[in-house]
Design a protein around this motif. Sequence first.
Motif, PDB file in Angstrom:
ATOM      1  N   LYS A 121       0.541  -1.129   0.058  1.00 13.39           N
ATOM      2  CA  LYS A 121       0.340  -0.235   0.154  1.00 13.39           C
ATOM      3  C   LYS A 121       0.873   1.783   0.165  1.00 13.39           C
ATOM      4  CE  LYS A 121      -4.365  -2.397   1.767  1.00 13.39           C
ATOM      5  NZ  LYS A 121      -4.452  -2.341   2.624  1.00 13.39           N
ATOM      6  N   THR A 122       1.986   1.544   0.462  1.00 14.75           N
ATOM      7  CA  THR A 122       2.800   2.415   1.111  1.00 14.75           C
ATOM      8  C   THR A 122       4.561   2.245   0.315  1.00 14.75           C
ATOM      9  OG1 THR A 122       3.162   2.428   2.978  1.00 14.75           O
ATOM     10  CG2 THR A 122       1.274   4.323   2.294  1.00 14.75           C
TER      11      THR A 122
ATOM     12  N   SER B 233       7.607   4.100   0.708  1.00 13.88           N
ATOM     13  CA  SER B 233       8.389   4.888   1.657  1.00 13.88           C
ATOM     14  C   SER B 233      10.050   5.425   0.464  1.00 13.88           C
ATOM     15  CB  SER B 233       8.880   4.692   2.707  1.00 13.88           C
ATOM     16  OG  SER B 233      10.386   4.133   2.495  1.00 13.88           O
TER      17      SER B 233
END
Length: 161
Positions: free
Chosen positions: A44-45, A47
């Motif tokens: 989902k993410t 970084s």
Amino acid sequence: MKINMNNRMYREYSKITEINYYAKIDFNFSIFIGYNVVLLSDKKTISEDSVNRGIRFLGGKTQYEIENNEIYINNYARNNDILEIIKAGFIIARKLESEFHKLNKNNICIIMSIDSNNNGNLTFHEIINDNLWIDENLENYEECIAIFIVWIVETIKLMYT
């Protein structure tokens, strides 16, 4: 999409009578574009810090994309026959191309390779300064190799006055 393949791949590919690009392949993916990279992602993410660490560790953006975008084609082929692996690889490449077009992302090199044990892999990277990660002389490879170059041609509208 431009397709180029070595003679080993072409010999096998030429045995295929049809590729059904509408065939159901349970291949769900999303493309992440950000932090100056293009990634296949089920996360989902992602970084920026992890991307930058990975780029430094692997020695560059292209190598980072190659390492993080690998797909094992055999998981999507009906069996481990080389022709079925090639078909599945072409279908996945077309699905990726479609996704890149939706995202208006161009200059992508998709690389499909199948080794002598019929292990098929597909990966991709963004083309930077017309440089490919793979040697453009595909005959230098022992395995079956195909590359798919995704270009997006922008439509130019001419207005007549």
